[in-house]
Enzyme design. Structure first.
Site, short mmCIF file in Angstrom:
data_model
loop_
_atom_site.label_atom_id
_atom_site.label_comp_id
_atom_site.label_asym_id
_atom_site.label_seq_id
_atom_site.Cartn_x
_atom_site.Cartn_y
_atom_site.Cartn_z
N TYR A 32 23.51 -69.30 -58.07
CA TYR A 32 24.63 -68.62 -57.84
C TYR A 32 24.13 -67.16 -58.50
O TYR A 32 23.37 -67.03 -59.60
CB TYR A 32 26.04 -69.00 -58.22
CG TYR A 32 26.36 -68.94 -59.60
CD1 TYR A 32 25.59 -70.01 -60.50
CD2 TYR A 32 27.27 -68.08 -60.35
CE1 TYR A 32 25.98 -70.00 -62.04
CE2 TYR A 32 27.28 -67.87 -61.42
CZ TYR A 32 26.94 -68.87 -62.45
OH TYR A 32 27.10 -69.05 -63.81
N LYS A 149 19.73 -70.22 -62.77
CA LYS A 149 21.44 -70.05 -62.72
C LYS A 149 22.00 -70.93 -61.80
O LYS A 149 22.27 -70.69 -60.70
CB LYS A 149 21.82 -68.63 -62.31
CG LYS A 149 23.14 -68.20 -62.72
CD LYS A 149 23.40 -66.66 -62.58
CE LYS A 149 24.60 -66.13 -62.66
NZ LYS A 149 25.39 -66.28 -63.82
N GLU A 182 22.74 -69.13 -76.88
CA GLU A 182 23.55 -68.14 -76.20
C GLU A 182 24.85 -68.38 -76.23
O GLU A 182 25.35 -69.09 -77.14
CB GLU A 182 22.92 -67.85 -74.49
CG GLU A 182 22.91 -69.14 -73.89
CD GLU A 182 22.68 -69.05 -72.39
OE1 GLU A 182 22.64 -67.94 -71.84
OE2 GLU A 182 22.48 -70.06 -71.86
N LEU A 206 19.77 -68.28 -70.37
CA LEU A 206 19.98 -67.82 -68.95
C LEU A 206 19.51 -66.29 -69.52
O LEU A 206 19.87 -65.57 -70.28
CB LEU A 206 21.33 -67.60 -68.48
CG LEU A 206 21.37 -66.87 -67.03
CD1 LEU A 206 20.70 -68.13 -66.04
CD2 LEU A 206 22.41 -66.24 -66.90
C1 LIG Z 1 25.27 -69.11 -69.72
C2 LIG Z 1 25.41 -67.69 -69.28
N1 LIG Z 1 24.35 -66.91 -69.98
C3 LIG Z 1 24.30 -65.68 -70.08
C4 LIG Z 1 25.19 -64.89 -68.83
C5 LIG Z 1 24.99 -63.39 -68.88
O1 LIG Z 1 24.09 -63.08 -67.81
P1 LIG Z 1 24.34 -61.90 -66.79
O2 LIG Z 1 24.48 -60.65 -67.99
O3 LIG Z 1 23.42 -61.77 -65.73
O4 LIG Z 1 25.79 -61.95 -66.32
C6 LIG Z 1 25.87 -65.61 -68.11
C7 LIG Z 1 26.69 -64.99 -67.26
O5 LIG Z 1 27.37 -65.56 -66.30
C8 LIG Z 1 25.97 -67.17 -68.44
O6 LIG Z 1 26.62 -67.83 -67.47
#
Ligand SMILES: Cc1ncc(COP(=O)(O)O)c(C=O)c1O
Length: 285
Positions: A32, A149, A182, A206
């Site tokens: 997603y 993701k 994270e 991620l």
């Molecule tokens: C586990 C995780 N890390 C980092 C992020 C941040 O990613 P992005 O900046 O692409 O939204 C998300 C966003 O949903 C996430 O679920």
């Protein structure tokens, strides 16, 4: 009324139906994205879709749709939902099999679902008015493929809930070596002596698009130094500033970690400067 997209058609959300044999439903077998749009203008559409293509390739979901075709669909769903500030949610699952069986089925069509979610207007890059987040901390108990993701988010959901239950906005995660990975739905940053520091990308993290845009903006501007390297939890607690980033939060300043004040307990000046730069350049991506 919210208009969604399902397998080729736009429809009111109440009319969108999928089979319980969809592998997204049974196994969380899907990929997603969430792409933010402010006043109908997207941030990071191409890198978001590239991450989605990478995720689909990693789990062998084959789909012919090009970036241009996705762009058209995304533009349509924004218009059909009245523009404004929206998160565009896109989910591609492996599709609907005729039975529940772990092996990837042959010849099933992926299920494509898109919807929009209202997001808060972007906040001002102003340290005197921005709200500081409080976050919890816990050991990262998710799987070892966090760079994908995946819609299988139970590990993240459990962690988020651990923080939420204690009244926190997010929860920072650390690995078995006591190093920051994270947060449950965001990437994490610290600031020490004017230097912005964030963990290096690997399978525990991620590759956040907000993170990557921010680092690119900082690199091009050159006025705020940054490093990608390991960050210990001791460094987190001793940091001058902590931030979390995501598509819906942009750069959120953190003033409390696990009940302890970070720096002087106020939203930091480096956050303000970095967020000003991010805000000025985000629509370039
Ligand atoms: C586990 C995780 N890390 C980092 C992020 C941040 O990613 P992005 O900046 O692409 O939204 C998300 C966003 O949903 C996430 O679920």
């Amino acid at each position: 009324m919210s208009i969604v997209y399902l397998n080729g058609d736009f429809m009111p959300i109440e009319e969108a139906k999928i089979s319980p044999l969809d592998r997204g439903f049974l196994f969380g077998d899907g990929i997603y994205e969430v792409i933010p749009a402010y006043d109908g203008k997207t941030v990071g559409l191409a890198p978001h879709m590239q991450r989605m293509f990478n995720g689909m390739a990693a789990i062998e979901i084959k789909m012919e749709k090009t970036l241009a075709e996705w762009q058209t669909l995304i533009q349509s769903i924004i218009e059909k939902n009245g523009g404004g500030n929206l998160g565009i949610y896109i989910q591609v699952s492996r599709g609907t099999d005729v039975k529940r069986y772990h092996a990837y089925p042959e010849n099933v069509e992926p299920t494509i679902f898109m919807m929009t979610m209202p997001i808060k207007p972007a906040v001002e890059a102003d340290a005197s008015t921005a709200k500081g987040f409080s976050v919890g901390v816990t050991q990262d108990m998710r799987w070892k493929r966090c760079h994908i993701k995946s819609t299988a988010l139970l590990g993240n959901v459990i962690h988020f809930q651990e923080g939420y239950r204690d009244g926190n906005d997010e929860i920072l995660l650390y690995n078995e070596e006591n190093k920051l990975t994270e947060a449950s739905s965001s990437n994490a940053f610290i600031v020490k002596d004017g230097v912005v520091i964030t963990p290096v990308l690997d399978n525990q993290i991620l590759p956040g698009i907000t993170r990557n845009i921010l680092l690119d903006v900082l690199k091009k501007d050159g006025s705020i130094p940054f490093e990608e390297r390991d960050v210990t939890m001791d460094e987190v607690f001793a940091a001058d500033e902590v931030w979390v980033t995501s598509s819906s939060k942009e750069l959120a300043p953190v003033t409390q970690v696990d009940g302890k004040q970070i720096g002087d307990g106020k939203v930091g000046k480096v956050w303000e400067a970095a967020f000003k730069l991010y805000t000025a350049h985000k629509f370039d991506y």
